[in-house]
Scaffold this motif. Structure first.
Motif, PDB file in Angstrom:
ATOM      1  N   LYS A 149       0.703  -1.496   0.308  1.00 21.78           N
ATOM      2  CA  LYS A 149       0.106  -0.153  -0.306  1.00 21.78           C
ATOM      3  C   LYS A 149       0.890   0.755  -0.385  1.00 21.78           C
ATOM      4  O   LYS A 149       2.278   0.736  -0.162  1.00 21.78           O
ATOM      5  CB  LYS A 149      -1.338  -0.071   1.482  1.00 21.78           C
ATOM      6  CG  LYS A 149      -2.189  -1.301   1.094  1.00 21.78           C
ATOM      7  CD  LYS A 149      -3.141  -1.087   1.983  1.00 21.78           C
ATOM      8  CE  LYS A 149      -3.888  -2.010   2.361  1.00 21.78           C
ATOM      9  NZ  LYS A 149      -4.540  -1.394   3.421  1.00 21.78           N
ATOM     10  N   HIS A 161      -4.235  10.202   0.373  1.00 24.00           N
ATOM     11  CA  HIS A 161      -5.335   9.105   0.314  1.00 24.00           C
ATOM     12  C   HIS A 161      -4.398   7.685   0.587  1.00 24.00           C
ATOM     13  O   HIS A 161      -2.458   8.047   0.129  1.00 24.00           O
ATOM     14  CB  HIS A 161      -5.031   8.924  -1.760  1.00 24.00           C
ATOM     15  CG  HIS A 161      -5.832  10.256  -1.780  1.00 24.00           C
ATOM     16  ND1 HIS A 161      -6.918  10.467  -1.823  1.00 24.00           N
ATOM     17  CD2 HIS A 161      -4.875  11.152  -2.580  1.00 24.00           C
ATOM     18  CE1 HIS A 161      -7.502  11.426  -2.836  1.00 24.00           C
ATOM     19  NE2 HIS A 161      -6.771  12.373  -2.777  1.00 24.00           N
ATOM     20  N   VAL A 163      -4.068   3.958  -0.908  1.00 24.98           N
ATOM     21  CA  VAL A 163      -4.231   3.596  -1.822  1.00 24.98           C
ATOM     22  C   VAL A 163      -3.888   2.016  -2.457  1.00 24.98           C
ATOM     23  O   VAL A 163      -2.617   1.570  -1.653  1.00 24.98           O
ATOM     24  CB  VAL A 163      -3.631   3.990  -3.586  1.00 24.98           C
ATOM     25  CG1 VAL A 163      -4.513   5.591  -3.335  1.00 24.98           C
ATOM     26  CG2 VAL A 163      -2.531   4.614  -3.187  1.00 24.98           C
ATOM     27  N   VAL A 179      -5.119   2.819  -9.743  1.00 26.45           N
ATOM     28  CA  VAL A 179      -5.059   2.898  -8.393  1.00 26.45           C
ATOM     29  C   VAL A 179      -6.366   2.472  -7.666  1.00 26.45           C
ATOM     30  O   VAL A 179      -7.510   2.838  -8.324  1.00 26.45           O
ATOM     31  CB  VAL A 179      -4.321   3.803  -7.465  1.00 26.45           C
ATOM     32  CG1 VAL A 179      -3.075   3.730  -7.050  1.00 26.45           C
ATOM     33  CG2 VAL A 179      -5.666   4.838  -6.733  1.00 26.45           C
ATOM     34  N   TRP A 180      -6.629   1.553  -6.342  1.00 27.87           N
ATOM     35  CA  TRP A 180      -8.026   1.265  -5.901  1.00 27.87           C
ATOM     36  C   TRP A 180      -7.198   2.379  -4.850  1.00 27.87           C
ATOM     37  O   TRP A 180      -6.508   2.386  -3.252  1.00 27.87           O
ATOM     38  CB  TRP A 180      -8.088  -0.094  -5.066  1.00 27.87           C
ATOM     39  CG  TRP A 180      -9.440   0.078  -4.044  1.00 27.87           C
ATOM     40  CD1 TRP A 180      -9.235  -0.120  -2.943  1.00 27.87           C
ATOM     41  CD2 TRP A 180     -10.564  -0.258  -4.484  1.00 27.87           C
ATOM     42  NE1 TRP A 180     -10.416  -0.251  -1.940  1.00 27.87           N
ATOM     43  CE2 TRP A 180     -11.758   0.170  -3.256  1.00 27.87           C
ATOM     44  CE3 TRP A 180     -10.982   0.313  -5.974  1.00 27.87           C
ATOM     45  CZ2 TRP A 180     -12.694  -0.100  -3.361  1.00 27.87           C
ATOM     46  CZ3 TRP A 180     -12.909   0.353  -5.862  1.00 27.87           C
ATOM     47  CH2 TRP A 180     -13.646   0.154  -4.832  1.00 27.87           C
ATOM     48  N   ASP A 181      -8.393   3.722  -4.178  1.00 33.00           N
ATOM     49  CA  ASP A 181      -8.379   4.190  -3.608  1.00 33.00           C
ATOM     50  C   ASP A 181      -9.187   4.007  -1.944  1.00 33.00           C
ATOM     51  O   ASP A 181     -10.489   4.293  -1.939  1.00 33.00           O
ATOM     52  CB  ASP A 181      -9.009   6.022  -3.763  1.00 33.00           C
ATOM     53  CG  ASP A 181      -8.168   7.045  -3.003  1.00 33.00           C
ATOM     54  OD1 ASP A 181      -8.007   6.645  -1.748  1.00 33.00           O
ATOM     55  OD2 ASP A 181      -8.327   7.867  -3.300  1.00 33.00           O
ATOM     56  N   GLU A 182      -8.506   3.521  -0.478  1.00 32.89           N
ATOM     57  CA  GLU A 182      -8.971   3.215  -0.109  1.00 32.89           C
ATOM     58  C   GLU A 182     -10.368   4.092   1.027  1.00 32.89           C
ATOM     59  O   GLU A 182     -10.394   4.833   1.717  1.00 32.89           O
ATOM     60  CB  GLU A 182      -8.252   2.845   1.194  1.00 32.89           C
ATOM     61  CG  GLU A 182      -7.706   0.640   0.404  1.00 32.89           C
ATOM     62  CD  GLU A 182      -7.072   0.156   1.946  1.00 32.89           C
ATOM     63  OE1 GLU A 182      -6.345   0.713   2.940  1.00 32.89           O
ATOM     64  OE2 GLU A 182      -6.470  -0.817   1.140  1.00 32.89           O
TER      65      GLU A 182
END
Length: 221
Positions: A149, A161, A163, A179-182
């Motif tokens: 991450k 962010h 990500v 990206v997958w943005d958490e």
């Protein structure tokens, strides 16, 4: 005739050291005189030693000619990064040479590859901004391979962010990342030059349904 082929033909003609009028070149190549004027401006801006002016004719000084090269997309990316790095140096003669080489490459790049109009190297957007993205690429690539991450911040944003880096891409002469943005609980795509701060986090991630690169591509189709 493609523009890149026409520019090459003009270079071949000019290097004989003789004076060539725009009218004669236009007639031989089947284009307008105005097109030849634009081509001469392009060649001169690309570092070709063109001499002359509109109405009087053109010639070129002797120059080094390299044989044709066939580059893969990855090789072109490597060349882009190399020129960008040199262009950011404090040595003005090298930085200037990098910009000139960038223009020469742009002059002969194919126009039918599906890329938007824009110059190779630094001219798609101000290079000083683009260079900011190159410094984060090694860490971003490492994070993709390790499934690590990242904590990052984007230009003109105060929010941090967290990500999951999924993909780094080079398209249209611009570097982007997926990206997958958490933090926002969604996929995000942004230009690498917009990343102002990037930190590798100790936490790793595993694939989860709806959060993978495959899921991202499925949403785009």
């Amino acid at each position: 005739m493609k523009r890149s082929d026409r520019l090459f033909a003009l270079m071949q003609r000019l290097k004989d050291g003789r004076l060539h009028t725009a009218e004669a070149m236009a007639q031989d190549l089947g284009v307008s005189v105005r097109t030849i004027y634009r081509d001469m401006d392009t060649l001169a801006a690309s570092g070709v030693p063109v001499e002359g002016a509109r109405g009087s004719g053109y010639t070129a000084q002797e120059m080094i000619t390299l044989p044709p090269l066939n580059l893969t997309q990855t090789e072109l990316e490597a060349l882009h990064i190399g020129l960008a790095s040199i262009g950011a140096s404090d040595t003005e003669d090298l930085a200037s040479a990098a910009r000139a080489l960038s223009d020469k490459i742009d002059a002969v790049l194919p126009e039918d590859v599906g890329t938007p109009t824009g110059k190779f190297g630094f001219a798609t957007y101000p290079f000083a901004e683009a260079a900011q993205g190159f410094r984060h690429m090694p860490a971003f690539r490492k994070a993709i391979r390790a499934r690590q991450k990242l904590r990052l911040r984007l230009e003109e944003e105060t929010k941090i962010h967290v990500v999951r880096p999924l993909h780094l891409d080079y398209w249209g002469r611009i570097w982007t990342c997926v990206v997958w943005d958490e933090t926002d609980d969604t996929f995000a795509t942004f230009r690498m030059d917009r990343v102002t701060d990037l930190t590798l986090m100790p936490g790793l991630f595993v694939d989860e349904a709806g959060k993978t690169l495959k899921d991202f591509h499925a949403l785009q189709s």
